[in-house]
Write a protein that holds these residues in place. Structure first.
Motif, mmCIF file in Angstrom:
data_model
loop_
_atom_site.group_PDB
_atom_site.id
_atom_site.type_symbol
_atom_site.label_atom_id
_atom_site.label_comp_id
_atom_site.label_asym_id
_atom_site.label_seq_id
_atom_site.Cartn_x
_atom_site.Cartn_y
_atom_site.Cartn_z
ATOM 1 N N THR A 250 -31.031 -0.362 72.899
ATOM 2 C CA THR A 250 -30.699 0.662 71.902
ATOM 3 C C THR A 250 -31.974 1.288 71.345
ATOM 4 O OG1 THR A 250 -28.779 -0.659 71.281
ATOM 5 C CG2 THR A 250 -29.395 1.130 69.796
ATOM 6 N N GLU A 420 -29.145 -8.137 63.860
ATOM 7 C CA GLU A 420 -27.902 -8.048 64.628
ATOM 8 C C GLU A 420 -26.893 -7.123 63.972
ATOM 9 O OE1 GLU A 420 -26.800 -12.112 64.840
ATOM 10 O OE2 GLU A 420 -28.175 -12.588 66.489
ATOM 11 N N ASN A 421 -27.006 -6.924 62.654
ATOM 12 C CA ASN A 421 -26.037 -6.100 61.926
ATOM 13 C C ASN A 421 -26.560 -4.710 61.580
ATOM 14 O OD1 ASN A 421 -24.000 -8.159 61.786
ATOM 15 N ND2 ASN A 421 -25.223 -9.165 60.201
ATOM 16 N N GLN A 423 -27.049 -0.862 61.556
ATOM 17 C CA GLN A 423 -26.004 0.154 61.733
ATOM 18 C C GLN A 423 -26.065 0.827 63.090
ATOM 19 O OE1 GLN A 423 -26.589 3.948 59.790
ATOM 20 N NE2 GLN A 423 -24.545 3.824 58.878
ATOM 21 N N LYS A 426 -24.401 -0.688 66.113
ATOM 22 C CA LYS A 426 -22.945 -0.640 66.189
ATOM 23 C C LYS A 426 -22.427 0.728 66.647
ATOM 24 C CE LYS A 426 -22.662 -3.905 62.340
ATOM 25 N NZ LYS A 426 -22.183 -4.134 60.948
ATOM 26 N N ASN A 427 -23.326 1.711 66.725
ATOM 27 C CA ASN A 427 -22.887 3.076 67.055
ATOM 28 C C ASN A 427 -23.572 3.635 68.299
ATOM 29 O OD1 ASN A 427 -21.160 4.039 64.586
ATOM 30 N ND2 ASN A 427 -22.919 2.987 63.712
ATOM 31 N N ARG A 428 -24.084 2.743 69.160
ATOM 32 C CA ARG A 428 -24.730 3.200 70.376
ATOM 33 C C ARG A 428 -23.687 3.670 71.387
ATOM 34 N NH1 ARG A 428 -27.594 -1.249 73.986
ATOM 35 N NH2 ARG A 428 -27.296 0.410 75.506
#
Length: 429
Positions: A250, A420-421, A423, A426-428
């Motif tokens: 990412t 790990e959290n 943002q 989570k939006n890749r």
């Protein structure tokens, strides 16, 4: 006769003491090769013994590297632990400390003997994990060689690659001296092209593209991170590798549409390939495919031409490429997610109290910022001035050294949950 007997007994006593002392010194010398470490903090013991057999066995399985004793062993005039804890008395004392920076001729003399010069550098991979995960860096510089050299020393590892762009305006002796330093390392180089960098123009973006082009020929690096000479790492190289493995391809490139100044694009016309332009930072942490796309994809070239017609293109180009998923760039974000919280860099634009001083709306970190810097989870901090409250950088260097040492000895736990959290993970796309 008694005199000779006495002399003989003294002789044997001296021989015994000599042999005993020699054996003892050899013993401690052999032990030192395994487990002696010299921290930069003045309140630690000079010799650190490993705590248990497990750690010793772990070290033996490493890459036959002895953690270096940096030549900077002088005791700092104040306590960094107290400064990181926010002790007000120590802060007042630290703010009046002055430094006479090392001159260019000092570095010129040092760099003429590369083996001697590199004694301050970590010239072996500390772990197999780091060895297997090379990172590519660009570093844009133009002044303050002592600060630039300190940054290079902080991030240097033999498996990584470092492209340094020296501004065309830089002093001639600055360029000569930095070139001498770069020549001591096979994986550090100065760009063949020098740009006269002017804020708000394409020249801010151009050196990054030059470095990407020159770094591309090295086939092993996994991620690209761009820096300036006024930054300093918040994470060790070992931690960087762990964070980037959590990223898992990412890209960390900030971008916003809501806060974008669309007037910057008013005269550029319609952008190509249906790209929705946005605003973001020029400072990025991106995977190899993102760099490949910039260098070799026609859409990226067309969009670069479009950005060249805008103002402040460096805040548009990287951000827009990463937030337009139709372009198919691996690791990019699925559109603009507001607000975007960037992990590549910690910058204080006024959202926090500035303990140093504010220059052109950004905080130049000082002594009173050390407690905040201590607790940040970003990869790098921007920015520091070499001649402003110099103990700030001294303590940051000490902190990085101690974290590197403790990470190497498995005495510091890495908190993966902080990353790990994030943002953008989570939006890749």
């Amino acid at each position: 006769m008694g005199f000779y007997r006495k002399l003989s007994s003294q002789f044997y006593m001296y021989v015994f003491v000599f042999i005993f002392t020699t054996v003892l010194l050899q013993y401690f010398k052999s032990r030192t090769k395994l487990d002696t470490f010299v921290p930069l903090t003045h309140n630690n013991s000079v010799t650190r013994r490993l705590d248990n057999e497990h750690v010793k066995q772990d070290l033996k399985q490493r890459l036959h590297f002895v953690f270096p004793d940096f030549r900077r062993k002088s005791v700092l005039p104040l306590s960094c632990p107290l400064l990181f804890s926010g002790n007000s008395s120590e802060q007042k004392r630290a703010m009046i400390v002055k430094r006479v920076p090392k001159q260019l001729d000092y570095y010129q003399k040092q760099a003429k003997n590369c083996e001697h010069f590199k004694e301050d550098y970590i010239t072996h991979p500390l772990t197999q994990e780091e060895k297997d995960f090379p990172i590519a860096y660009s570093i844009l510089v133009y002044k303050d060689l002592a600060q630039v050299e300190r940054l290079l020393r902080a991030i240097y590892r033999p498996q990584n690659y470092y492209c340094i762009h020296i501004d065309l305006k830089a002093d001639r002796n600055f360029r000569k001296t930095l070139s001498l330093i770069a020549n001591c390392f096979e994986n550090v180089f100065i760009t063949k092209i020098s740009v006269n960098v002017q804020w708000g123009t394409f020249t801010v973006l151009e050196p990054e593209l030059v470095c990407m082009e020159e770094l591309w020929k090295y086939k092993t690096w996994k991620y690209f991170i761009n820096l300036t000479g006024q930054e300093f790492p918040l994470r060790t190289n070992g931690e960087l590798v762990k964070v980037l493995k959590i990223y898992n391809g990412t890209n960390d490139v900030s971008g916003t549409v809501k806060r974008a100044n669309k007037q910057r694009w008013a005269k550029a016309g319609k952008p190509p390939a249906g790209i929705l332009p946005g605003k973001g930072s020029v400072h990025i942490t991106v995977n190899r495919h993102y760099v490949d796309y910039i260098l070799h994809n026609q859409t990226a070239h067309d969009f670069l031409d479009w950005c060249n017609k805008t103002s402040v293109p460096d805040e548009t180009y990287f951000a827009s490429l990463n937030h337009n998923p139709q372009l198919g760039i691996r690791g990019s974000v699925n559109g603009y997610v507001e607000p975007y919280i960037m992990n590549s860099r910690f910058k204080n634009w006024g959202n926090l109290p500035c303990g140093g001083k504010v220059v052109r709306q950004i905080c130049i970190f000082g002594i009173e910022d050390l407690p905040v810097l201590f607790g940040r989870s970003e990869l790098f901090a921007n920015k520091f001035y070499w001649d402003f409250q110099p103990l700030t950088l001294d303590c940051m260097e000490e902190l990085l050294y101690n974290r590197t040492r403790d990470g190497y000895l498995n005495k510091m736990k890495f908190n993966s949950m902080l990353y790990e959290n994030l943002q953008f993970l989570k939006n890749r796309t």
